[in-house]
Design a protein around this motif. Structure first.
Motif, PDB file in Angstrom:
ATOM      1  N   PRO A  14       0.814  -1.221   0.000  1.00 35.84           N
ATOM      2  CA  PRO A  14       0.000   0.000   0.000  1.00 35.84           C
ATOM      3  C   PRO A  14       0.847   1.270   0.000  1.00 35.84           C
ATOM      4  O   PRO A  14       0.489   2.265  -0.651  1.00 35.84           O
ATOM      5  N   ALA A  15       1.969   1.259   0.719  1.00 37.69           N
ATOM      6  CA  ALA A  15       2.836   2.438   0.737  1.00 37.69           C
ATOM      7  C   ALA A  15       3.407   2.715  -0.648  1.00 37.69           C
ATOM      8  O   ALA A  15       3.511   3.884  -1.070  1.00 37.69           O
ATOM      9  N   MET A  16       3.772   1.676  -1.387  1.00 35.97           N
ATOM     10  CA  MET A  16       4.292   1.866  -2.741  1.00 35.97           C
ATOM     11  C   MET A  16       3.222   2.396  -3.675  1.00 35.97           C
ATOM     12  O   MET A  16       3.470   3.283  -4.507  1.00 35.97           O
ATOM     13  N   ALA A  17       2.013   1.858  -3.539  1.00 37.21           N
ATOM     14  CA  ALA A  17       0.905   2.374  -4.358  1.00 37.21           C
ATOM     15  C   ALA A  17       0.621   3.830  -4.016  1.00 37.21           C
ATOM     16  O   ALA A  17       0.299   4.641  -4.897  1.00 37.21           O
ATOM     17  N   HIS A  18       0.729   4.176  -2.733  1.00 37.67           N
ATOM     18  CA  HIS A  18       0.508   5.558  -2.303  1.00 37.67           C
ATOM     19  C   HIS A  18       1.562   6.484  -2.910  1.00 37.67           C
ATOM     20  O   HIS A  18       1.266   7.624  -3.290  1.00 37.67           O
ATOM     21  N   ALA A  19       2.807   5.997  -3.013  1.00 42.19           N
ATOM     22  CA  ALA A  19       3.858   6.784  -3.650  1.00 42.19           C
ATOM     23  C   ALA A  19       3.528   7.058  -5.112  1.00 42.19           C
ATOM     24  O   ALA A  19       3.741   8.167  -5.619  1.00 42.19           O
ATOM     25  N   GLU A  20       2.995   6.051  -5.801  1.00 44.51           N
ATOM     26  CA  GLU A  20       2.576   6.258  -7.193  1.00 44.51           C
ATOM     27  C   GLU A  20       1.441   7.271  -7.273  1.00 44.51           C
ATOM     28  O   GLU A  20       1.374   8.081  -8.198  1.00 44.51           O
ATOM     29  N   LEU A  21       0.541   7.217  -6.298  1.00 43.12           N
ATOM     30  CA  LEU A  21      -0.598   8.119  -6.287  1.00 43.12           C
ATOM     31  C   LEU A  21      -0.159   9.567  -6.102  1.00 43.12           C
ATOM     32  O   LEU A  21      -0.668  10.474  -6.766  1.00 43.12           O
ATOM     33  N   GLU A  54       2.732   7.578 -11.458  1.00 45.17           N
ATOM     34  CA  GLU A  54       1.721   7.397 -12.487  1.00 45.17           C
ATOM     35  C   GLU A  54       0.297   7.598 -11.961  1.00 45.17           C
ATOM     36  O   GLU A  54      -0.613   7.927 -12.720  1.00 45.17           O
ATOM     37  N   GLY A  55       0.099   7.379 -10.669  1.00 44.92           N
ATOM     38  CA  GLY A  55      -1.257   7.459 -10.125  1.00 44.92           C
ATOM     39  C   GLY A  55      -1.902   8.817 -10.244  1.00 44.92           C
ATOM     40  O   GLY A  55      -3.127   8.937 -10.179  1.00 44.92           O
ATOM     41  N   LYS A  56      -1.098   9.868 -10.416  1.00 44.87           N
ATOM     42  CA  LYS A  56      -1.659  11.214 -10.554  1.00 44.87           C
ATOM     43  C   LYS A  56      -2.436  11.363 -11.857  1.00 44.87           C
ATOM     44  O   LYS A  56      -3.282  12.252 -11.974  1.00 44.87           O
ATOM     45  N   GLN A  57      -2.157  10.511 -12.830  1.00 47.07           N
ATOM     46  CA  GLN A  57      -2.673  10.717 -14.184  1.00 47.07           C
ATOM     47  C   GLN A  57      -3.913   9.886 -14.525  1.00 47.07           C
ATOM     48  O   GLN A  57      -4.550  10.137 -15.549  1.00 47.07           O
ATOM     49  N   VAL A  89      -5.876   1.639  -6.494  1.00 46.39           N
ATOM     50  CA  VAL A  89      -6.254   3.039  -6.284  1.00 46.39           C
ATOM     51  C   VAL A  89      -7.458   3.332  -7.169  1.00 46.39           C
ATOM     52  O   VAL A  89      -7.439   3.050  -8.366  1.00 46.39           O
ATOM     53  N   VAL A  90      -8.512   3.904  -6.587  1.00 44.13           N
ATOM     54  CA  VAL A  90      -9.713   4.262  -7.337  1.00 44.13           C
ATOM     55  C   VAL A  90     -10.088   5.709  -7.012  1.00 44.13           C
ATOM     56  O   VAL A  90     -10.212   6.076  -5.839  1.00 44.13           O
ATOM     57  N   ASP A  91     -10.239   6.520  -8.047  1.00 46.83           N
ATOM     58  CA  ASP A  91     -10.614   7.933  -7.886  1.00 46.83           C
ATOM     59  C   ASP A  91      -9.700   8.650  -6.904  1.00 46.83           C
ATOM     60  O   ASP A  91     -10.136   9.418  -6.044  1.00 46.83           O
ATOM     61  N   GLY A  92      -8.405   8.389  -7.034  1.00 44.46           N
ATOM     62  CA  GLY A  92      -7.434   9.075  -6.209  1.00 44.46           C
ATOM     63  C   GLY A  92      -7.355   8.599  -4.776  1.00 44.46           C
ATOM     64  O   GLY A  92      -6.703   9.235  -3.948  1.00 44.46           O
ATOM     65  N   VAL A  93      -7.999   7.463  -4.448  1.00 47.10           N
ATOM     66  CA  VAL A  93      -8.010   6.955  -3.078  1.00 47.10           C
ATOM     67  C   VAL A  93      -7.464   5.532  -3.071  1.00 47.10           C
ATOM     68  O   VAL A  93      -7.907   4.681  -3.855  1.00 47.10           O
ATOM     69  N   LEU A  94      -6.510   5.271  -2.187  1.00 49.75           N
ATOM     70  CA  LEU A  94      -5.974   3.930  -2.019  1.00 49.75           C
ATOM     71  C   LEU A  94      -6.982   3.066  -1.286  1.00 49.75           C
ATOM     72  O   LEU A  94      -7.422   3.398  -0.185  1.00 49.75           O
ATOM     73  N   HIS A  95      -7.373   1.939  -1.895  1.00 47.09           N
ATOM     74  CA  HIS A  95      -8.349   1.055  -1.265  1.00 47.09           C
ATOM     75  C   HIS A  95      -7.719   0.300  -0.111  1.00 47.09           C
ATOM     76  O   HIS A  95      -6.644  -0.287  -0.237  1.00 47.09           O
ATOM     77  N   ARG A  96      -8.393   0.326   1.031  1.00 46.91           N
ATOM     78  CA  ARG A  96      -7.976  -0.457   2.195  1.00 46.91           C
ATOM     79  C   ARG A  96      -9.186  -1.230   2.679  1.00 46.91           C
ATOM     80  O   ARG A  96     -10.168  -0.642   3.122  1.00 46.91           O
ATOM     81  N   GLY A  97      -9.105  -2.553   2.603  1.00 48.26           N
ATOM     82  CA  GLY A  97     -10.219  -3.376   3.043  1.00 48.26           C
ATOM     83  C   GLY A  97     -10.279  -3.465   4.556  1.00 48.26           C
ATOM     84  O   GLY A  97      -9.361  -3.039   5.263  1.00 48.26           O
ATOM     85  N   PRO A  98     -11.341  -4.020   5.084  1.00 49.10           N
ATOM     86  CA  PRO A  98     -11.474  -4.168   6.534  1.00 49.10           C
ATOM     87  C   PRO A  98     -10.566  -5.267   7.067  1.00 49.10           C
ATOM     88  O   PRO A  98     -10.205  -6.206   6.355  1.00 49.10           O
ATOM     89  N   GLY A  99     -10.175  -5.135   8.321  1.00 50.66           N
ATOM     90  CA  GLY A  99      -9.436  -6.210   8.981  1.00 50.66           C
ATOM     91  C   GLY A  99      -8.041  -6.381   8.433  1.00 50.66           C
ATOM     92  O   GLY A  99      -7.347  -5.419   8.120  1.00 50.66           O
ATOM     93  N   GLN A 100      -7.617  -7.639   8.287  1.00 47.15           N
ATOM     94  CA  GLN A 100      -6.251  -7.938   7.888  1.00 47.15           C
ATOM     95  C   GLN A 100      -6.003  -7.533   6.443  1.00 47.15           C
ATOM     96  O   GLN A 100      -6.910  -7.462   5.625  1.00 47.15           O
ATOM     97  N   ALA A 101      -4.722  -7.269   6.142  1.00 45.44           N
ATOM     98  CA  ALA A 101      -4.345  -6.859   4.800  1.00 45.44           C
ATOM     99  C   ALA A 101      -4.587  -8.002   3.812  1.00 45.44           C
ATOM    100  O   ALA A 101      -4.445  -9.178   4.142  1.00 45.44           O
ATOM    101  N   GLY A 102      -4.941  -7.644   2.588  1.00 44.32           N
ATOM    102  CA  GLY A 102      -5.116  -8.643   1.551  1.00 44.32           C
ATOM    103  C   GLY A 102      -3.767  -9.160   1.066  1.00 44.32           C
ATOM    104  O   GLY A 102      -2.714  -8.570   1.313  1.00 44.32           O
TER     105      GLY A 102
END
Length: 346
Positions: A180-187, A191-194, A212-225
């Motif tokens: 998730p941290a790496m995806a957040h860096a892209e966001l 590339e995630g900015k585009q 990432v959907v609509d500029g938001v990193l998806h985080r599910g409930p509970g334990q990490a996927g």
């Protein structure tokens, strides 16, 4: 979002910008923009760049404003199974410096004490920087809100890593899962900015994916996927007892030097995930990809042969290259600054 955050976000995404352009992008009045820019400048978050003012423009020159990347910085620690990486990045997400050491073994308490001491020593090299926080990124199960880490391969179980590192370094600490941290860096900086939606795929000793959907990193409930047990085919036995799990297969191929075969395996996995998520763009990261550019064509060819959806040119490699772990570990701290810069403006 506060006025200060709105102004800072516009400059991060589109800067350098004139104050008039900031007002247009944020729908704030010119007096409000001027006040926020003045406060952000005093906090060393932004700065005027008069050298970029338009030459020959009619009327009063419009001096652009840009992110000030010269003073404030975020520190990060990425704890991998074998290697721990320390990084320092500026407000643009650019790596100022980094260092790699072997991941400490033994108890979590001793390991975190070692990491805190290494952070203090690392930051002594950058006395000209004002470090606003420390990020910790790692695999396993991470409770972001409580700063707790469970990492079976390190022998950590609900370790209060955030609290321990904050006590040992004197810095506020943000703890996150490494993918998730790496995806957040892209966001924030890649590339995630585009794109409206993004799939991030990571492969090193462990594998992972984030969305990432609509500029938001998806985080599910509970334990990490996890995609470690994505059934990719083959006869490699996984510690879970099954065969053909993605992570075990990739690691076995790495151990026996079957790098082209590994690239094809990753290509099939990316295609399966792409077809499931159907994102606008896919970013690949991790040393299994960035350290083997000669096999990227194999990965992309297998991806194109496997995906059932049209369009096979939407896959790129992270621009952070082998520095992705260092940058990602710092990103949570920077995200906090851009979400709410007011603590730095007091």
């Amino acid at each position: 979002m506060s006025n200060a955050a709105a102004v800072l976000a516009a400059i991060r995404r589109e800067g350098p910008l004139s104050r008039a352009a900031i007002a247009e992008l944020t729908s704030l009045s010119m007096p409000t923009v001027s006040r926020q820019v003045a406060a952000l400048t005093e906090a060393r978050l932004v700065r005027d760049v008069p050298d970029l003012a338009r030459v020959g423009a009619v009327g009063r020159p419009r001096v652009p404003v840009d992110i000030d990347d010269t003073v404030l910085a975020a520190c990060g620690v990425h704890v991998g199974v074998r290697t721990t990486t320390f990084g320092l990045v500026d407000l643009r997400g650019r790596l100022v410096g980094s260092e790699r050491v072997s991941t400490p073994r033994g108890s979590a308490e001793d390991g975190l004490a070692f990491l805190a001491a290494k952070v203090r020593a690392f930051l002594r090299r950058w006395r000209d920087r004002r470090v606003v926080g420390l990020g910790l990124a790692t695999g396993g199960q991470v409770d972001v809100a409580r700063g707790l880490v469970t990492h079976e391969r390190l022998g950590w179980h609900r370790v209060p890593a955030g609290t321990v590192l904050s006590r040992g370094t004197g810095l506020p600490v943000h703890v996150d899962g490494h993918v998730p941290a790496m995806a957040h860096a892209e966001l924030l900086f890649g590339e995630g900015k585009q794109y409206p939606s993004l799939l991030y795929f990571y492969a090193r000793q462990v594998v992972g994916a984030a969305i990432v959907v609509d500029g938001v990193l998806h985080r599910g409930p509970g334990q990490a996927g996890t995609i470690a047990h994505l059934p990719i085919g083959g006869d490699v036995r996984c510690p879970c007892g099954r065969t053909g799990c993605l992570e075990a297969t990739i690691n076995a191929q790495t151990d026996r030097g079957a790098f082209a075969e590994r690239a094809a395996t990753m290509g099939r996995a990316v295609a399966i995930l792409r077809d499931l998520v159907n994102p606008d763009h896919v970013v690949l990261g991790g040393q299994n990809i960035t350290d083997a550019p000669e096999h990227l064509a194999t990965l992309l060819h297998t991806f194109a042969a496997t995906t059932a959806l049209p369009g096979t040119d939407l896959v790129t490699v992270t621009r952070f290259g082998p520095d992705v772990q260092a940058v990602a570990a710092c990103t949570g701290v920077l995200a906090g600054v851009y979400t709410d810069p007011t603590p730095l403006m007091d």
